[in-house]
Design an enzyme around this catalytic site. Structure first.
Site, mmCIF file in Angstrom:
data_model
loop_
_atom_site.group_PDB
_atom_site.id
_atom_site.type_symbol
_atom_site.label_atom_id
_atom_site.label_comp_id
_atom_site.label_asym_id
_atom_site.label_seq_id
_atom_site.Cartn_x
_atom_site.Cartn_y
_atom_site.Cartn_z
ATOM 1 N N LYS A 167 62.176 -15.941 61.610
ATOM 2 C CA LYS A 167 61.182 -15.410 62.548
ATOM 3 C C LYS A 167 59.792 -15.998 62.288
ATOM 4 C CE LYS A 167 63.822 -11.871 64.453
ATOM 5 N NZ LYS A 167 65.031 -12.127 63.698
HETATM 6 C C1 PLP Z 1 66.336 -12.291 64.085
HETATM 7 C C2 PLP Z 1 67.343 -12.875 63.201
HETATM 8 C C3 PLP Z 1 68.548 -13.407 63.707
HETATM 9 C C4 PLP Z 1 68.923 -13.351 65.177
HETATM 10 O O1 PLP Z 1 68.121 -14.187 66.009
HETATM 11 P P1 PLP Z 1 68.029 -13.915 67.570
HETATM 12 O O2 PLP Z 1 66.941 -14.819 68.050
HETATM 13 O O3 PLP Z 1 67.661 -12.460 67.736
HETATM 14 O O4 PLP Z 1 69.349 -14.225 68.173
HETATM 15 C C5 PLP Z 1 69.436 -13.977 62.804
HETATM 16 N N1 PLP Z 1 69.175 -13.999 61.486
HETATM 17 C C6 PLP Z 1 68.030 -13.501 60.962
HETATM 18 C C7 PLP Z 1 67.812 -13.540 59.491
HETATM 19 C C8 PLP Z 1 67.074 -12.923 61.804
HETATM 20 O O5 PLP Z 1 65.937 -12.414 61.275
#
Ligand code: PLP
Length: 475
Positions: free
Chosen positions: A112
């Site tokens: 993120k």
């Molecule tokens: C948010 C997140 C995901 C999923 O990503 P999306 O964009 O919501 O599909 C996968 N792994 C981690 C560690 C995340 O923080």
């Protein structure tokens, strides 16, 4: 570049949709048309550093931000030692026909950060231009909240109110959020679970007078700024893998990407990268036990589940049963036709289900996404097996991706697994998989021992309103 709603109507330019990704008619902001990169365009990007590449790629979408300004924003987001790896996103062949794309080198050790660090810079820029402020109100069960706080901390025109469920996050997650001492970061630990937190946010955000009076907003996964920033690493990863390929063969050199998925934000950016001309063969979507998206791509039936029917798993950031970005993909699938998209989502609201099997079949070669589901024991086994065979330790989300990646490997096509978090965030699970306790490194120990700053609050809307009124920034 103009932005439109997936359900019809125009929304303005990049800076306009940055503050509000949701259109008044309930649709999501998408660019009027996707930019296309020719083989020569892509080759010209090869020598660029990560922040320079980000300027070029995001610049295709943010045509209302002058290039020099945008270059300052990407340098702020991806420079200054915020990421542990010099190259920002390391691309590492780990054997077993897998290549790891390191998206978790940022301050919260999860992918993120890749988008949120840029969004923090871009928001401050747009707010300064408009002489306004933003009070971000959100709820988190872990990753999203800390990535937002680390991207927005210390900024002048943004304040964060982040609700988290008391006693339901790991020590590491709590430390990552609550150790921030910045005055513009307000951690509010609510007596309740994540849904209670989210309901509080929804109630305040749907009170339009309160929302306007306090300049409330969100930085959630539908934010198009985040989607655009995520396209950059798909381009970067393809460039790094093809650095060693003969120049004559590069243009047609395809790679596949395996993407641990929840809200469909990460893989949507991959879909856009492919639509823009990056030679991507397969996009491989990995779900955990909350496998609504896997079901959609296997059967064409999209059947979101309620929060009560969403399981708490050992890859918690993928515990999503209503993928907020899927509408953008369906918009492309339906020929970018806003009337058909609006009709599909209307049907979804009425029946809690839509069937797009025919459309998925028709566009299989153009939009094809293959998918799979992993379970807790799959993750444990994948972490253990990869550790044994390659010496690399991955986190449970990346393990979801690696498992489904392995099931889809084709000879001669590199399989790139997006590493979405660092194993240090999930020490207990790694211990379960590897049979030995993992000692926290010095950085983690320091984080766990740092003083924490958090306000405790009952699940009480009135108290939250009062707190926000007293602490919100004013324009
Ligand atoms: C948010 C997140 C995901 C999923 O990503 P999306 O964009 O919501 O599909 C996968 N792994 C981690 C560690 C995340 O923080």
């Amino acid at each position: 570049m103009q932005y439109i709603s997936t359900r019809g109507g125009t929304l303005g330019q990049y800076c306009d949709v940055l503050l509000e990704g949701l259109a008044p008619n309930g649709g999501l902001a998408v660019p009027e048309h996707l930019p296309r990169l020719s083989v020569d365009d892509i080759e010209r990007l090869r020598p660029l550093s990560y922040p320079e590449l980000a300027t070029e790629i995001i610049g295709l979408f943010a045509t209302d931000i002058p290039r020099d300004d945008l270059a300052r924003l990407t340098a702020g987001a991806y420079g200054g030692g915020k990421f542990r790896a010099d190259e920002i996103v390391p691309v590492t062949d780990i054997g077993e026909q897998l290549t790891l794309v390191g998206l978790s080198e940022g301050p919260t050790l999860a992918f993120k950060d890749m988008a949120m660090q840029f969004l923090g810079e871009a928001l401050e820029y747009v707010l300064a231009q408009r002489g306004s402020v933003l009070n971000v109100l959100g709820a988190t069960s872990g990753d999203t909240g800390s990535a937002a706080e680390h991207a927005l901390r210390g900024r002048e025109r943004v304040c964060v109110f982040m609700l988290s469920p008391q006693g339901r996050m790991s020590a590491f997650q709590r430390a990552q959020m609550y150790s921030l001492q910045d005055e513009n970061v307000h951690n509010i630990a609510v007596e309740g679970n994540f849904d209670d937190c989210q309901n509080l946010v929804k109630r305040l955000a749907s009170d339009l007078d309160f929302k306007r009076e306090h300049s409330l907003g969100a930085v959630n996964s539908i934010n198009f700024g985040r989607i655009s920033a995520q396209i950059v690493y798909y381009v970067w990863a393809w460039l790094r893998v093809t650095d060693n390929v003969d120049a004559a063969d590069r243009a047609s050199y395809e790679v596949s990407f395996a993407v641990p998925s929840g809200n469909f934000g990460n893989i949507l950016s991959g879909h856009y990268a492919r639509s823009m001309g990056i030679p991507i063969r397969k996009l491989v979507l990995a779900s955990n036990e909350n496998n609504v998206l896997d079901e959609f791509f296997r059967t064409g039936h999209y059947r979101p589940r309620s929060a009560e029917n969403t399981l708490a798993t050992s890859s918690p950031s993928m515990d999503v049963s209503r993928a907020s970005n899927l509408e953008r993909f369906v918009f492309d699938l339906l020929g970018r036709d806003p009337e058909r998209t609006a009709a599909a989502w209307h049907e979804l609201e009425e029946r809690d289900e839509i069937n797009l099997a025919a459309e998925l079949d028709r566009f299989a070669s153009e939009f094809g996404i293959v998918s799979g589901t992993s379970t807790h024991s799959d993750r444990i086994e994948t972490i253990r097996d990869l550790h044994e065979k390659t010496g690399v330790t991955i986190d449970p989300h990346t393990a979801d991706g690696a498992l489904i990646a392995r099931a889809n490997i084709e000879t001669g096509v590199p399989m790139l697994v997006l590493e979405t978090a660092k194993p240090a965030k999930f020490a207990d699970l790694i211990t379960e998989a590897l049979g030995a306790a993992v000692e926290p490194d010095a950085e983690t120990q320091a984080l766990l021992g740092a003083p924490q700053r958090v306000v405790k609050m009952p699940d009480d809307e009135q108290q939250l309103r009062t707190y926000i009124s007293e602490h919100a920034l004013r324009a």
